[in-house]
Design an enzyme around this catalytic site. Structure first.
Site, PDB file in Angstrom:
ATOM      1  N   GLU A  34      -8.111   2.117  -2.547  1.00 45.21           N
ATOM      2  CA  GLU A  34      -8.728   2.023  -1.226  1.00 45.21           C
ATOM      3  C   GLU A  34      -9.560   3.277  -0.956  1.00 45.21           C
ATOM      4  O   GLU A  34      -9.064   4.389  -1.065  1.00 45.21           O
ATOM      5  CB  GLU A  34      -7.650   1.881  -0.141  1.00 45.21           C
ATOM      6  CG  GLU A  34      -6.833   0.608  -0.271  1.00 45.21           C
ATOM      7  CD  GLU A  34      -5.920   0.356   0.933  1.00 45.21           C
ATOM      8  OE1 GLU A  34      -5.966   1.136   1.908  1.00 45.21           O
ATOM      9  OE2 GLU A  34      -5.167  -0.632   0.886  1.00 45.21           O
TER      10      GLU A  34
ATOM     11  N   GLU B  83      -5.930  -4.648   9.497  1.00 46.98           N
ATOM     12  CA  GLU B  83      -4.974  -3.544   9.548  1.00 46.98           C
ATOM     13  C   GLU B  83      -4.392  -3.397  10.947  1.00 46.98           C
ATOM     14  O   GLU B  83      -5.062  -3.683  11.934  1.00 46.98           O
ATOM     15  CB  GLU B  83      -5.673  -2.220   9.262  1.00 46.98           C
ATOM     16  CG  GLU B  83      -6.343  -2.055   7.938  1.00 46.98           C
ATOM     17  CD  GLU B  83      -6.718  -0.589   7.728  1.00 46.98           C
ATOM     18  OE1 GLU B  83      -7.801  -0.180   8.171  1.00 46.98           O
ATOM     19  OE2 GLU B  83      -5.908   0.131   7.138  1.00 46.98           O
TER      20      GLU B  83
ATOM     21  N   ASN C 195      -4.504   5.003  -1.864  1.00 45.88           N
ATOM     22  CA  ASN C 195      -5.675   5.546  -1.170  1.00 45.88           C
ATOM     23  C   ASN C 195      -6.306   6.667  -1.987  1.00 45.88           C
ATOM     24  O   ASN C 195      -5.613   7.510  -2.550  1.00 45.88           O
ATOM     25  CB  ASN C 195      -5.258   6.097   0.196  1.00 45.88           C
ATOM     26  CG  ASN C 195      -4.835   5.000   1.138  1.00 45.88           C
ATOM     27  OD1 ASN C 195      -5.668   4.310   1.722  1.00 45.88           O
ATOM     28  ND2 ASN C 195      -3.522   4.803   1.267  1.00 45.88           N
TER      29      ASN C 195
ATOM     30  N   ASP D  67     -11.592   0.742   3.021  1.00 43.77           N
ATOM     31  CA  ASP D  67     -10.585   0.992   4.046  1.00 43.77           C
ATOM     32  C   ASP D  67     -11.263   1.305   5.385  1.00 43.77           C
ATOM     33  O   ASP D  67     -12.378   1.831   5.414  1.00 43.77           O
ATOM     34  CB  ASP D  67      -9.740   2.195   3.606  1.00 43.77           C
ATOM     35  CG  ASP D  67      -8.340   2.177   4.171  1.00 43.77           C
ATOM     36  OD1 ASP D  67      -8.079   1.398   5.097  1.00 43.77           O
ATOM     37  OD2 ASP D  67      -7.501   2.948   3.678  1.00 43.77           O
TER      38      ASP D  67
ATOM     39  N   GLU E 243       0.852  -1.192   0.000  1.00 43.88           N
ATOM     40  CA  GLU E 243       0.000   0.000   0.000  1.00 43.88           C
ATOM     41  C   GLU E 243       0.887   1.240   0.000  1.00 43.88           C
ATOM     42  O   GLU E 243       1.782   1.367   0.843  1.00 43.88           O
ATOM     43  CB  GLU E 243      -0.908   0.015   1.239  1.00 43.88           C
ATOM     44  CG  GLU E 243      -1.739   1.291   1.337  1.00 43.88           C
ATOM     45  CD  GLU E 243      -2.673   1.339   2.552  1.00 43.88           C
ATOM     46  OE1 GLU E 243      -2.642   0.387   3.370  1.00 43.88           O
ATOM     47  OE2 GLU E 243      -3.427   2.323   2.671  1.00 43.88           O
TER      48      GLU E 243
HETATM   49  P1  C2E Z   1      -4.834   4.044   6.010  1.00 40.09           P
HETATM   50  O1  C2E Z   1      -4.989   3.999   4.526  1.00 40.09           O
HETATM   51  O2  C2E Z   1      -5.835   3.315   6.818  1.00 40.09           O
HETATM   52  O3  C2E Z   1      -3.359   3.532   6.287  1.00 40.09           O
HETATM   53  C1  C2E Z   1      -2.964   2.855   7.441  1.00 40.09           C
HETATM   54  C2  C2E Z   1      -2.235   3.759   8.404  1.00 40.09           C
HETATM   55  O4  C2E Z   1      -1.914   3.006   9.577  1.00 40.09           O
HETATM   56  C3  C2E Z   1      -0.897   4.291   7.901  1.00 40.09           C
HETATM   57  O5  C2E Z   1      -0.695   5.560   8.499  1.00 40.09           O
HETATM   58  C4  C2E Z   1       0.096   3.281   8.461  1.00 40.09           C
HETATM   59  O6  C2E Z   1       1.407   3.791   8.602  1.00 40.09           O
HETATM   60  C5  C2E Z   1      -0.521   3.001   9.802  1.00 40.09           C
HETATM   61  N1  C2E Z   1      -0.156   1.669  10.314  1.00 40.09           N
HETATM   62  C6  C2E Z   1       0.148   0.567   9.625  1.00 40.09           C
HETATM   63  N2  C2E Z   1       0.408  -0.485  10.430  1.00 40.09           N
HETATM   64  C7  C2E Z   1       0.247  -0.033  11.694  1.00 40.09           C
HETATM   65  C8  C2E Z   1       0.391  -0.652  12.999  1.00 40.09           C
HETATM   66  O7  C2E Z   1       0.707  -1.824  13.145  1.00 40.09           O
HETATM   67  N3  C2E Z   1       0.137   0.152  14.067  1.00 40.09           N
HETATM   68  C9  C2E Z   1      -0.224   1.469  13.944  1.00 40.09           C
HETATM   69  N4  C2E Z   1      -0.449   2.175  15.054  1.00 40.09           N
HETATM   70  N5  C2E Z   1      -0.351   2.079  12.727  1.00 40.09           N
HETATM   71  C10 C2E Z   1      -0.115   1.342  11.616  1.00 40.09           C
HETATM   72  P2  C2E Z   1      -0.255   6.821   7.664  1.00 40.09           P
HETATM   73  O8  C2E Z   1       0.765   6.427   6.635  1.00 40.09           O
HETATM   74  O9  C2E Z   1       0.096   7.894   8.627  1.00 40.09           O
HETATM   75  O10 C2E Z   1      -1.574   7.211   6.886  1.00 40.09           O
HETATM   76  C11 C2E Z   1      -2.716   7.633   7.564  1.00 40.09           C
HETATM   77  C12 C2E Z   1      -3.878   7.776   6.627  1.00 40.09           C
HETATM   78  O11 C2E Z   1      -3.661   8.833   5.691  1.00 40.09           O
HETATM   79  C13 C2E Z   1      -4.131   6.540   5.772  1.00 40.09           C
HETATM   80  O12 C2E Z   1      -4.843   5.572   6.522  1.00 40.09           O
HETATM   81  C14 C2E Z   1      -4.931   7.131   4.638  1.00 40.09           C
HETATM   82  O13 C2E Z   1      -6.276   7.252   4.993  1.00 40.09           O
HETATM   83  C15 C2E Z   1      -4.335   8.511   4.503  1.00 40.09           C
HETATM   84  N6  C2E Z   1      -3.405   8.530   3.365  1.00 40.09           N
HETATM   85  C16 C2E Z   1      -2.113   8.147   3.312  1.00 40.09           C
HETATM   86  N7  C2E Z   1      -1.607   8.336   2.069  1.00 40.09           N
HETATM   87  C17 C2E Z   1      -2.617   8.830   1.322  1.00 40.09           C
HETATM   88  C18 C2E Z   1      -2.752   9.231  -0.066  1.00 40.09           C
HETATM   89  O14 C2E Z   1      -1.820   9.132  -0.879  1.00 40.09           O
HETATM   90  N8  C2E Z   1      -3.968   9.729  -0.448  1.00 40.09           N
HETATM   91  C19 C2E Z   1      -5.026   9.842   0.409  1.00 40.09           C
HETATM   92  N9  C2E Z   1      -6.171  10.329  -0.054  1.00 40.09           N
HETATM   93  N10 C2E Z   1      -4.941   9.448   1.688  1.00 40.09           N
HETATM   94  C20 C2E Z   1      -3.759   8.961   2.137  1.00 40.09           C
HETATM   95 MG    MG Z   2      -5.448   2.596   3.167  1.00 42.47          MG
HETATM   96 MG    MG Z   3      -7.012   1.854   6.993  1.00 39.83          MG
END
Ligand code: C2E
Ligand code: MG
Ligand code: MG
Ligand code: MG
Length: 284
Positions: free
Chosen positions: A149, A236, A117, A179, A59
């Protein structure tokens, strides 16, 4: 503010740099410039089969590395991009970069998928399916390798429009994933009506699965929904081996989380791609 600080603490790769505690101070023009100048890049987090510890997909997760603010996490700059009308530019920036990296990995693992995403706001423009197809063709990646997603909230606005766009994407061969399932108000109705291929159980259920006696019941119910609707289920936020074992026991086949890997650079993914049977050796 407290919420933001808690949020920032959860971002593992934020290093010694000054941390941003809110986007109020950031000028949207600065974000536009950042997108233009390549300060936004993606990391990739593996999706792993719980049985064989095989990497079945990655992802793409956006990061903004800014000279003045340090690493800004997506939970801060994506809402800003949405408010400032920059979200489409950001989506294309992420999609193009992710496809560019992913195309090189396909030779080693042709079955692997790339997930990107989508903001709910992107489900309001009918040009999206066409543009996604163009980006795929440009990168030489088959549509079936791409998973988009969307959170449940994406269906809360103009359902008819969102359903139309998602269906057009699916007809073009792109896979669709729900998601953060369980956190929104999405109905089973929208689930069943739309051509989704994957369902991701939100981290909050996964995290509490060992301590909250109700959580396994919820997860079992979600597992059977996914089976009935022929959706791939992904848990997740798996952080411990106990939770991975429980998820597997409850019938969940794919997981994602810090236990297997945090979001990694493209170069790190490449290193772990040997034979597609990647196992985190540090954890046996
Ligand atoms: P998401 O798509 O639900 O991605 C999962 C988030 O949980 C990611 O945070 C990831 O680093 C984090 N994560 C993964 N495994 C674990 C774990 O074991 N424990 C914990 N505590 N966290 C974990 P991230 O990278 O900070 O992204 C947060 C959200 O931001 C994403 O949730 C998504 O909704 C959004 N996002 C990230 N990149 C994009 C993008 O390119 N476009 C859009 N529209 N949204 C994005
Ligand atoms: Mg996601
Ligand atoms: Mg998610
Ligand atoms: Mg999320």
């Amino acid at each position: 503010v407290e919420q933001l600080v808690a949020l920032l603490r959860r971002v593992p790769e934020t290093s010694g740099r000054r941390q941003v505690t809110g986007t109020g101070a950031i000028d949207p023009g600065r974000l536009a410039q950042a997108i233009e100048q390549g300060e936004v890049h993606c990391l990739f987090q593996p999706k792993v089969s719980l049985t064989g510890r095989r990497m079945i997909g990655v992802e793409a997760l956006a990061r903004w590395r800014s000279p003045e603010f340090g690493v800004v996490p997506p939970n801060l700059f994506i809402p800003l991009a949405e408010r400032a009308g920059l979200i489409d530019r950001l989506t294309w920036c992420v999609l193009r970069q992710a496809l560019g990296s992913f195309r090189r990995w396909r030779a080693a693992c042709p079955d692997m998928t790339l997930a990107v995403n989508l903001s709910p706001l992107s489900l309001t423009g009918l040009s999206l399916p066409e543009q996604v197809s163009e980006a795929l063709a440009e990168a030489g990646v088959p549509a079936a390798s791409l998973v988009l997603e969307v959170t449940e909230g994406a269906m809360m606005g103009d359902f008819v429009m969102a359903a139309d766009i998602l269906t057009r994407l699916r007809i073009r061969g792109v896979k669709l994933s729900i998601d953060d399932f369980g956190t929104g108000h999405s109905s089973l109705l929208s689930l069943m009506r739309l051509p989704f291929s994957e369902l991701k159980i939100d981290q909050s259920f996964v995290r509490t699965s060992l301590t909250d006696p109700e959580a396994p019941k919820m997860i079992r119910a979600i597992v059977s929904i996914a089976r009935e609707l022929d959706l791939q289920l992904v848990a997740e936020g798996i952080e411990t081996a106990d939770i991975a074992a429980l998820m597997q026991h409850l019938g969940c086949v794919v997981g994602q989380g810090f236990l297997f890997a945090a979001p990694l650079s493209g170069a790190d993914i490449e290193m772990r791609l040997k034979d597609c049977t990647w196992v985190d050796e540090a954890r046996g």
